[in-house]
Design a protein around this motif. Structure first.
Motif, short mmCIF file in Angstrom:
data_model
loop_
_atom_site.label_atom_id
_atom_site.label_comp_id
_atom_site.label_asym_id
_atom_site.label_seq_id
_atom_site.Cartn_x
_atom_site.Cartn_y
_atom_site.Cartn_z
N GLY A 1 0.94 -1.14 -0.10
CA GLY A 1 0.04 -0.07 -0.03
C GLY A 1 0.74 1.21 0.03
O GLY A 1 0.53 2.22 0.30
N PHE A 2 2.03 1.07 -0.47
CA PHE A 2 2.92 2.21 -0.31
C PHE A 2 2.62 3.62 -0.79
O PHE A 2 2.84 4.36 -0.33
CB PHE A 2 4.24 1.92 -1.44
CG PHE A 2 5.26 2.79 -1.40
CD1 PHE A 2 6.33 3.07 -0.36
CD2 PHE A 2 5.60 3.68 -2.48
CE1 PHE A 2 7.18 3.75 -0.34
CE2 PHE A 2 6.41 4.50 -2.43
CZ PHE A 2 7.35 4.73 -1.28
N PHE A 3 1.66 3.74 -1.86
CA PHE A 3 1.29 4.87 -2.47
C PHE A 3 0.14 5.54 -1.78
O PHE A 3 -0.17 6.75 -1.93
CB PHE A 3 0.74 4.91 -3.94
CG PHE A 3 2.08 4.33 -4.84
CD1 PHE A 3 2.78 5.42 -5.32
CD2 PHE A 3 2.17 3.15 -5.23
CE1 PHE A 3 4.06 4.85 -5.94
CE2 PHE A 3 3.18 2.86 -6.24
CZ PHE A 3 4.27 3.74 -6.57
N GLN A 4 -0.45 4.84 -0.76
CA GLN A 4 -1.19 5.48 0.24
C GLN A 4 -2.32 6.04 -0.68
O GLN A 4 -3.13 7.40 -0.21
CB GLN A 4 -1.03 6.23 1.18
CG GLN A 4 0.04 5.66 2.30
CD GLN A 4 0.41 6.50 3.28
OE1 GLN A 4 0.09 7.96 3.37
NE2 GLN A 4 0.86 6.02 4.34
N VAL B 1 -3.40 -0.78 9.79
CA VAL B 1 -2.68 0.14 10.37
C VAL B 1 -2.93 1.41 9.75
O VAL B 1 -2.36 2.00 8.52
CB VAL B 1 -1.07 0.01 10.14
CG1 VAL B 1 -0.28 1.08 10.73
CG2 VAL B 1 -0.55 -1.37 10.76
N PRO B 2 -4.09 2.24 10.19
CA PRO B 2 -4.27 3.44 9.44
C PRO B 2 -3.30 4.49 9.71
O PRO B 2 -2.71 4.35 10.54
CB PRO B 2 -5.63 3.79 10.25
CG PRO B 2 -5.55 3.18 11.60
CD PRO B 2 -4.98 1.93 11.43
N ASP C 1 -0.34 9.72 11.40
CA ASP C 1 0.88 10.27 10.76
C ASP C 1 0.75 11.70 10.67
O ASP C 1 1.80 12.25 11.17
CB ASP C 1 1.08 10.01 9.28
CG ASP C 1 1.17 8.62 9.07
OD1 ASP C 1 1.36 7.84 9.93
OD2 ASP C 1 1.44 8.13 7.70
N CYS C 2 -0.43 12.46 10.97
CA CYS C 2 -0.89 13.67 11.45
C CYS C 2 -1.46 13.81 12.52
O CYS C 2 -1.06 14.91 13.24
CB CYS C 2 -1.71 14.24 10.32
SG CYS C 2 -0.95 13.76 8.54
#
Lengths: 345, 131
Positions: free
Chosen positions: A170-173, B113-114, B118-119
């Motif tokens: 899922g690298f590109f999110q 893992v949402p 991150d923010c």
């Protein structure tokens, strides 16, 4: 069977499976049948069938070595052999293992695929044809990744590599929930492998429902999976309760799981049960390909045909012993002379 | 069987790899996680079953609406208006105040893992109240 009929038969078969699961769960409420009984039966069929297959293959005698050799054979010491020769004309175990690793992990036979083309006039060219190799390597590896990602439903806690795979995948999110590239690529590769059979006339001619059916089935699997994850959504916690019940042999069928999940798991069950009866056995069969997994040592080791049965032989020496006197009488030449008369005491 | 040793070894390796989930679980399935629902508030911005499946898409919509269109007001299914905010609305003291008792339970169980965090900073939880 012609191409139209083959395509209709195989796609209708897959569509029929979807309808069966839909009617069975949505109409008849057979959640236990589709969520527990059929998956168990399918997995048992898979394991018993595959082991039976492999044992049957193991029982086949190999009367002679049949490696396909495309390199210089081991011979006089001054004839040089490069690494390619050693792999393509393997002598020892190490070379065979190397060849098998390249075959199983890199699909080297497909990589070496060539295509005959006509040049100017009488000229004939063999051009490298990598599309099949490319499509199939993308297909198999994305399928592997998808399979490994599904371990999140079958293990608790998850083994360390599952989150890593998910993160890379899922690298590109993109999108919510995060889009997994492997899913898209799997669908694209399976579509390519399907179109390849349909568009190329030569491929179309040799393709049968047994070739189309697994591709449609896999496309059906991917479609239901994608729909469940991205579009119609599913109650993941309840689904994991069900799948964990399956692997821990304490089956449960929680409330609130959508029909789509049962369609997905039914297609998966059919896929697993279909393995031992179909071309999909190549999963085990690739390890037993005699043109790949034997060393070319016919000139070094004597291989005796295991089919040989004891043959009754009558050697010339024994023949002469039996008929010597008659032969001498008839004036025929004999190797040993006439038996000396017994000496008197 | 010819090369019986190698064939049986191959079968055993194949079986061991393919039955990994079974021997890894070894008959002990972890219980289904239970989330701690808020005591005071009875209704969410959408009905429970909807939120269970689609909360991530609602939050995604909220983010786009706030960050890209500056639209911060959300009309819930029951007509009530809410401020679109993960930290101040969803995770307010009356609702899902503790990430570890709500979000994490299901996410950890299903390996999700949402990247909210991150923010966002999850509201602080007192260490002794943690499980």
């Amino acid at each position: 069977m012609n191409v139209i009929l083959s395509l209709i038969v195989s796609s209708v078969a897959v569509f029929g499976l979807v309808v069966i699961a839909f009617v069975g769960v949505w109409g008849a409420h057979l959640e236990w049948l589709f969520g527990v009984v059929i998956p168990y039966l399918a997995v048992i069929t898979f394991f018993v069938g595959m082991i039976y297959r492999v044992v049957q293959w193991g029982k086949c005698a190999m009367p002679f070595r049949i490696p396909s050799t495309c390199g210089q054979q081991k011979t006089l010491p001054w004839l040089k052999r490069t690494y390619v020769d050693k792999l393509d004309n393997p002598v020892g175990t190490v070379a065979v293992v190397g060849r098998m690793i390249l075959e199983v992990l890199c699909f080297r036979s497909l990589f070496r695929n060539t295509r005959l083309e006509f040049g100017n006039g009488q000229e004939i060219k063999y051009k490298s044809a990598k599309w099949l190799w490319f499509g199939s390597i993308v297909f198999h590896y994305t399928f592997l990744i998808v399979l490994l990602r599904h371990l999140r439903f079958f293990t608790e806690p998850m083994p360390f590599f599952v989150p890593i795979i998910e993160k890379v995948d899922g690298f590109f999110q993109l999108y919510v929930p995060t889009l997994y590239q492997s899913g898209l690529l799997l669908g694209a590769a399976a579509t390519f492998l399907l179109l390849r059979r349909v568009i190329d006339g030569k491929m179309r001619y040799i393709s049968l429902p047994a070739d189309y059916f697994p591709l449609f089935l896999i496309l059906g699997l991917a479609t239901t999976g994608v729909l469940m994850r991205y579009v119609l959504k599913a109650d993941v916690v309840s689904i994991k309760e069900l799948t964990m019940g399956l692997v821990s042999f304490r089956p449960v069928v929680p409330e609130g799981i959508s029909v789509l999940f049962y369609i997905h798991i039914f297609l998966v069950s059919v896929f697993f049960a279909y393995f031992p009866f179909s071309k999909l056995t190549h999963m085990a069969g690739v390890f037993l390909s005699p043109t790949r997994n034997v060393s070319n040592n016919s000139r070094i080791v004597r291989h005796i045909n295991p089919w040989n049965y004891p043959v009754k032989v009558h050697t010339y020496a024994a023949y002469e012993d039996e008929f010597r006197e008659k032969m001498i009488d008839a004036g025929l030449p004999v190797e040993k002379g006439a038996p000396e008369p017994a000496k008197p005491e | 069987m010819y090369d019986g040793g190698k064939i049986i070894a191959g079968i055993i390796i194949g079986l061991a790899l393919l039955t990994f989930p079974i021997w890894y679980t070894s008959g002990r399935a972890a219980p289904k996680p239970e989330v701690k629902l808020p005591v005071k508030e009875k209704e969410c911005v959408q009905p429970g079953p909807y939120m269970k499946k689609k909360h991530m898409q609602v939050l995604d919509l909220w983010r786009d609406s706030v960050v890209r269109v500056q639209q911060r007001s959300y009309v819930a299914f029951n007509g009530k208006e809410y401020d679109m905010s993960l930290q101040n609305t969803c995770m307010s003291a009356d609702c899902h105040a503790k990430k570890s008792e709500f979000c994490d339970r299901c996410h950890n169980y299903t390996g999700v893992v949402p990247y909210c965090w991150d923010c966002h900073i999850p509201p602080k939880e007192k260490p002794e109240e943690k499980h």
